[in-house]
Design an enzyme around this catalytic site. Sequence first.
Site, mmCIF file in Angstrom:
data_model
loop_
_atom_site.group_PDB
_atom_site.id
_atom_site.type_symbol
_atom_site.label_atom_id
_atom_site.label_comp_id
_atom_site.label_asym_id
_atom_site.label_seq_id
_atom_site.Cartn_x
_atom_site.Cartn_y
_atom_site.Cartn_z
ATOM 1 N N HIS A 195 -5.481 53.753 -45.041
ATOM 2 C CA HIS A 195 -5.409 52.379 -44.543
ATOM 3 C C HIS A 195 -4.250 51.587 -45.141
ATOM 4 O O HIS A 195 -3.883 50.544 -44.614
ATOM 5 C CB HIS A 195 -6.731 51.657 -44.841
ATOM 6 C CG HIS A 195 -7.889 52.161 -44.046
ATOM 7 N ND1 HIS A 195 -8.359 51.530 -42.903
ATOM 8 C CD2 HIS A 195 -8.676 53.256 -44.190
ATOM 9 C CE1 HIS A 195 -9.373 52.208 -42.410
ATOM 10 N NE2 HIS A 195 -9.596 53.259 -43.178
ATOM 11 N N ASP A 242 2.208 45.750 -46.460
ATOM 12 C CA ASP A 242 0.824 45.835 -46.014
ATOM 13 C C ASP A 242 0.678 46.985 -45.044
ATOM 14 O O ASP A 242 1.560 47.199 -44.196
ATOM 15 C CB ASP A 242 0.383 44.536 -45.333
ATOM 16 C CG ASP A 242 -0.998 44.078 -45.765
ATOM 17 O OD1 ASP A 242 -1.786 44.936 -46.198
ATOM 18 O OD2 ASP A 242 -1.274 42.878 -45.682
#
Length: 473
Positions: free
Chosen positions: A166, A374
Amino acid sequence: MTSAEADTSARTSGRLVAISNRTAAGSESKAGGLAVALWETLVETKGLWIGWSGRVLDFETARVNYVEEEGVQFALSDLSRRQYDGFYLAYANSVLWPVMHNRIDLAVFEADTYRNYRSVNEKFARIAVQEARQEDFIWVHDYHFFLLGRMMRQRGWQGRLGWFLHIPFPAPDAFRAIPQHRELGEAMCAYDVVGVQTGKDLYNLARYLEEEFDAEELPDGRFKVGERTVRLLHCPIGIDVDAFVKASTCEDAQLAASKLDRFLGNRQLVLGVDRMDYSKGLIQRFEGMADLFDRHPDVHGHISFTQIAPPSRTVVEGYQQLRQQLDELSGRINGDYGDLDWIPIRYLARGYDRDEIAGLYRAAKVCLVTPLQDGMNLVAKEFIAAQNPDDPGVLVLSQFAGAAEQMNEALIVNPYDAGAIAEAVYQAIHMPLAERQARWRSLMDGIRSQDLVWWRQRFLNAVPADAEVPVLS
């Protein structure tokens, strides 16, 4: 059976078995995080979710706690204090997290913490092999479990096995800063498919395998690494769009927006919503807002920047320092630019539930999503889903957020450039309605076409049902 026949019955037969550090066991709502992504398939295949119980004990235990909800079984394991400190705090969040987010300077490399990381991966591999059936599809999640797949193979597991990362996968030279990078990289190849968020992550991972292990690229994203063949999959995660649209106008959402409106008056809301983490670019964001107040005095008293930043990992030194910096910087900016009837920055170091946040998104004229790095950043997608189609707000998005790859109609900025942030916010608050609507429609179409169901199906369909897997020694 719904949901694309439970994602082709978790790929033709068997249950979905999810493995993650935290699970949704005991949650009153399955509306957030992995739960909303996995729950439907778990329920329809009577699946299993393996993970940490959330409890830290003074002693080590091999006992597994079993819970069942809506036909889904949970197999939960406690961690000892030594395991929690070494595996979670010291290695996962003080080595892997900073390196994967290109903050090698914040990584703390200690050999004994890796031993704890290995031991916890072994603990969950043992539970998985004990509880799973060969026809099941095992889906492992995130950086906590680089090693788990290989450990399962070594215990004789020959079934289908996937892993989704992730967070970002960095450039090969950055990943090599981890002393144990070769063991981590080799272990990844025990999975049948490795999913990543962005094309850049895919490129970085492929380069690493080629440079470090002489991996041979095959068709369809597959790479031959020694005796193993692993498929690398670009698979950006989405959100449950309809659920977030609905949440943005519910009673709790409207109440949260009305509370903030009493403070705002006629001012326009510029909003940030982030977990308090150095990867989120909060310091640079505050500096960008200060630059806006310097460059454009006409906005004084006419906008209000509200940053919601609930603290996380508060026992890790880097996070303690970040909290102190934010406290000091927000105070200085308010002191420099504020007035008797205007506070430029409202900085709230606490969390709010999903419905309340959805209401604040809908009320915002501008949303600042400016991480330094991110994996994806779902705030960007949630903000778009929550907007009023007749009068949508504007998304200002970092070029280093994974979401920027899909959301070109946002105002894309370099988060290290305070002036770029300032000018993007100024452009956003003055953007004509027609342009705001056109940008929003395009962004909304994008997040609908690649939503959470699309992500889940893309990953589950990536592993052939008849994959032949050699047992590793």
